[in-house]
Design a protein around this motif. Structure first.
Motif, PDB file in Angstrom:
ATOM      1  N   ILE A  29      -4.565  14.908  -8.952  1.00 45.56           N
ATOM      2  CA  ILE A  29      -4.025  15.929  -9.483  1.00 45.56           C
ATOM      3  C   ILE A  29      -2.697  15.508 -10.157  1.00 45.56           C
ATOM      4  CG2 ILE A  29      -2.646  17.852  -9.286  1.00 45.56           C
ATOM      5  CD1 ILE A  29      -4.400  18.560  -6.744  1.00 45.56           C
ATOM      6  N   ASP A  30      -2.708  15.387 -11.472  1.00 40.83           N
ATOM      7  CA  ASP A  30      -1.368  15.015 -12.081  1.00 40.83           C
ATOM      8  C   ASP A  30      -0.544  16.197 -12.965  1.00 40.83           C
ATOM      9  OD1 ASP A  30      -2.900  15.553 -14.387  1.00 40.83           O
ATOM     10  OD2 ASP A  30      -3.253  13.325 -14.965  1.00 40.83           O
ATOM     11  N   ARG A  31       0.190  15.704 -14.014  1.00 36.08           N
ATOM     12  CA  ARG A  31       0.884  16.800 -14.374  1.00 36.08           C
ATOM     13  C   ARG A  31       0.460  16.852 -16.030  1.00 36.08           C
ATOM     14  NH1 ARG A  31       6.840  14.421 -13.198  1.00 36.08           N
ATOM     15  NH2 ARG A  31       5.776  12.429 -13.800  1.00 36.08           N
ATOM     16  N   VAL A  32      -0.882  16.579 -16.252  1.00 30.05           N
ATOM     17  CA  VAL A  32      -1.238  16.805 -17.507  1.00 30.05           C
ATOM     18  C   VAL A  32      -2.319  17.966 -17.659  1.00 30.05           C
ATOM     19  CG1 VAL A  32      -2.584  15.697 -19.363  1.00 30.05           C
ATOM     20  CG2 VAL A  32      -1.093  14.265 -17.975  1.00 30.05           C
ATOM     21  N   ALA A  33      -1.950  18.887 -18.701  1.00 33.36           N
ATOM     22  CA  ALA A  33      -2.547  20.205 -18.746  1.00 33.36           C
ATOM     23  C   ALA A  33      -4.118  19.862 -19.216  1.00 33.36           C
ATOM     24  CB  ALA A  33      -2.163  21.161 -19.561  1.00 33.36           C
ATOM     25  N   LEU A  34      -4.626  19.104 -18.463  1.00 33.34           N
ATOM     26  CA  LEU A  34      -6.244  18.731 -18.761  1.00 33.34           C
ATOM     27  C   LEU A  34      -7.415  19.025 -17.584  1.00 33.34           C
ATOM     28  CD1 LEU A  34      -8.326  17.701 -21.069  1.00 33.34           C
ATOM     29  CD2 LEU A  34      -7.767  15.517 -20.307  1.00 33.34           C
ATOM     30  N   SER A  45      -4.067   6.453  -3.638  1.00 28.11           N
ATOM     31  CA  SER A  45      -2.831   5.921  -4.274  1.00 28.11           C
ATOM     32  C   SER A  45      -1.892   7.378  -4.502  1.00 28.11           C
ATOM     33  CB  SER A  45      -3.058   5.249  -5.721  1.00 28.11           C
ATOM     34  OG  SER A  45      -3.450   5.983  -6.429  1.00 28.11           O
ATOM     35  N   GLU A  46      -0.736   7.097  -4.382  1.00 26.94           N
ATOM     36  CA  GLU A  46       0.379   8.170  -4.524  1.00 26.94           C
ATOM     37  C   GLU A  46       1.695   7.721  -4.955  1.00 26.94           C
ATOM     38  OE1 GLU A  46       2.341  12.041  -1.996  1.00 26.94           O
ATOM     39  OE2 GLU A  46       1.492  10.113  -0.852  1.00 26.94           O
ATOM     40  N   ASN A  47       2.124   8.389  -5.974  1.00 33.70           N
ATOM     41  CA  ASN A  47       3.331   8.204  -6.780  1.00 33.70           C
ATOM     42  C   ASN A  47       3.860   9.385  -7.206  1.00 33.70           C
ATOM     43  OD1 ASN A  47       1.994   8.395  -9.322  1.00 33.70           O
ATOM     44  ND2 ASN A  47       1.543   6.407  -9.414  1.00 33.70           N
ATOM     45  N   ASP A  48       4.752   9.426  -8.161  1.00 29.72           N
ATOM     46  CA  ASP A  48       5.655  10.560  -8.700  1.00 29.72           C
ATOM     47  C   ASP A  48       4.839  11.218  -9.516  1.00 29.72           C
ATOM     48  OD1 ASP A  48       7.761   9.909  -7.302  1.00 29.72           O
ATOM     49  OD2 ASP A  48       8.879   8.988  -8.893  1.00 29.72           O
ATOM     50  N   ASN A  49       3.672  10.795 -10.155  1.00 27.72           N
ATOM     51  CA  ASN A  49       2.582  11.341 -10.869  1.00 27.72           C
ATOM     52  C   ASN A  49       1.457  12.187 -10.468  1.00 27.72           C
ATOM     53  OD1 ASN A  49       1.917  11.789 -13.878  1.00 27.72           O
ATOM     54  ND2 ASN A  49      -0.021  10.531 -13.436  1.00 27.72           N
ATOM     55  N   GLY A  50       1.300  11.934  -8.987  1.00 32.96           N
ATOM     56  CA  GLY A  50       0.309  12.616  -8.363  1.00 32.96           C
ATOM     57  C   GLY A  50      -0.368  11.842  -7.327  1.00 32.96           C
ATOM     58  N   ARG A  51      -1.274  12.328  -6.826  1.00 36.84           N
ATOM     59  CA  ARG A  51      -2.245  11.651  -5.619  1.00 36.84           C
ATOM     60  C   ARG A  51      -3.602  11.569  -6.226  1.00 36.84           C
ATOM     61  NH1 ARG A  51      -1.685  10.968  -0.170  1.00 36.84           N
ATOM     62  NH2 ARG A  51       0.349  12.312  -0.218  1.00 36.84           N
ATOM     63  N   ASN A  99       0.884  -1.115   0.099  1.00 34.96           N
ATOM     64  CA  ASN A  99       0.024  -0.029   0.071  1.00 34.96           C
ATOM     65  C   ASN A  99       0.685   1.300   0.182  1.00 34.96           C
ATOM     66  OD1 ASN A  99      -2.538  -1.190   0.087  1.00 34.96           O
ATOM     67  ND2 ASN A  99      -2.466  -1.597   2.021  1.00 34.96           N
ATOM     68  N   SER A 100       0.309   2.518  -0.699  1.00 34.76           N
ATOM     69  CA  SER A 100       0.916   3.692  -0.509  1.00 34.76           C
ATOM     70  C   SER A 100       1.104   4.207   0.799  1.00 34.76           C
ATOM     71  CB  SER A 100       0.322   4.484  -1.377  1.00 34.76           C
ATOM     72  OG  SER A 100      -0.956   4.813  -1.240  1.00 34.76           O
ATOM     73  N   SER A 101       1.742   5.138   1.154  1.00 36.29           N
ATOM     74  CA  SER A 101       2.021   5.817   2.195  1.00 36.29           C
ATOM     75  C   SER A 101       0.506   6.317   2.790  1.00 36.29           C
ATOM     76  CB  SER A 101       3.046   6.930   2.244  1.00 36.29           C
ATOM     77  OG  SER A 101       3.004   7.611   3.456  1.00 36.29           O
TER      78      SER A 101
END
Length: 389
Positions: free
Chosen positions: A286-291, A257-263, A217-219
């Protein structure tokens, strides 16, 4: 109501907070409705941000304040906009109301039950207008959807989704050219951290878990989860409450879930109408895609009713209402896409605020209404904790 408001109808605004949202949305939009509002005072703890905004938005330099206590005492201010760090919203709103000012409080209105109770008590005692800033709920497309869904006899299923790119992806392209400053005093940063931790202890219990022993599991970072729900999530959960007529019965399950791409967070709510239960699927992150993928879709009475919001940081992008259905007699499928207006949701919200203060129009997004969100946050967090053992 003061004689100045009655005679001019232009409300004099004192804005607390000169960050990216103020520079991209509040200050430019208020500047475009001079027949309703005029920003006459500004407050920020950052000297650089304060000076920049005073000059850029033509506010007298002697009307720049570094503390909210000083701004709310300004006799030339009719209504205070509270738009700085979330954990301080309740404190600043209470200061303003105690000074006899009407308040526009950006969501989240408050983080804890004690803050909520204090805001409600102050509003009741002072009799001022307290308006919470859920701008998505003032979009005509959403209000039309509420009318349709309220009349539905049977709701089968609902989907609530809000997965968006980081605000900076949109703000940097907005054409508003905001500037960020790193000159907040260290003592203020420490004070903010202390307040946040105190509130987290009240909200989550003390001590609250931050890790899990299960490596699959994620943190389990509960403060980060609460912050996501209170910031981005409050938009969706507030709109969900309005369109479905209240809060859910319970949370069936939730996980994060959480990783380098977002939570990201998923939750499954149980609602009930007319004795019939139905499910509401909620997903946010929230991720890193401008959508900007934010919508509510209600399935019921042989139709699908969907509202789509776009980023508020690009002015003029519409909120749309889509109605899909099949004629039960002919089998003909039809789809209607409605754009009631291209006027942005912040402007529409400000108009309702003005009407509430000047004309006595009933406030929809009250402090009591905003308090309902806190209960849903807790339901989701408890379910996430249960899912991760």
């Amino acid at each position: 109501m003061s004689s100045s408001i009655q005679s001019t109808k232009v409300l004099r605004v004192g804005l607390i907070g000169a960050g990216s949202v103020a520079q991209t949305v509040h200050l430019p939009t208020l500047l475009l409705v001079p027949h309703l509002f005029k920003v006459v005072a500004l407050c920020d703890i950052s000297p650089g941000a304060l000076k920049h905004c005073l000059e850029k938005f033509h506010i007298p330099l002697n009307k720049g304040y570094t503390t909210s206590e000083d701004l709310v005492k300004d006799p030339g201010v009719d209504v205070v906009f509270v738009a700085h760090s979330d954990e301080y919203h309740a404190e600043a709103a209470i200061q303003a109301m105690n000074a006899g000012k009407h308040v526009f409080i950006e969501k989240p209105m408050a983080w804890s039950r004690s803050q909520i109770d204090a805001v409600i008590e102050t509003r009741n005692r002072t009799g001022v207008v307290a308006f919470v800033g859920y701008m998505r709920r003032y979009a005509p497309a959403f209000e039309q959807a509420v009318e349709i869904v309220t009349k539905m006899k049977n709701i089968s299923y609902v989907r609530v989704r809000d997965i968006i790119g980081k605000n900076s992806l949109f703000i940097d392209q907005s054409g508003s050219y905001p500037l960020a400053f790193d000159d907040i005093p260290l003592s203020t940063r420490k004070e903010s951290t202390t307040l946040r931790n105190t509130l987290f202890s009240e909200i989550l219990g003390s001590p609250f878990p931050t890790t899990t022993s299960n490596p699959s599991n994620s943190s389990l970072n509960l403060p980060a989860l609460f912050t996501l729900l209170a910031s981005l999530g409050s938009h969706d959960l507030s709109a969900m409450r309005e369109i479905l007529g209240g809060s859910p019965n319970r949370v069936i399950g939730a996980a994060q879930s959480e990783n380098d791409n977002g939570r990201f967070v998923n939750a499954l709510f149980e609602y009930e109408r007319g004795g019939t239960k139905f499910l509401v699927s909620y997903e946010t992150g929230i991720d890193r895609v401008a959508l900007f993928d934010a919508h509510i879709e209600v399935y019921g009475d042989g139709m699908r009713v969907r509202v789509d919001w776009d980023t508020p940081f690009i002015k003029g992008l519409p909120t749309t209402l889509t109605i899909q259905k099949t004629d039960s007699k002919t089998g003909v499928y039809s789809e209607q896409v409605i754009i009631p207006t291209y006027e942005d949701n912040y402007t529409l919200e400000y108009k309702r605020l003005h009407a509430a203060i000047v004309d006595g129009e009933k406030v929809k997004t009250t402090v009591e209404d905003a308090a309902e969100d806190l209960g849903i946050f807790k339901m989701v967090i408890d379910a996430v904790v249960a899912s991760q053992g």
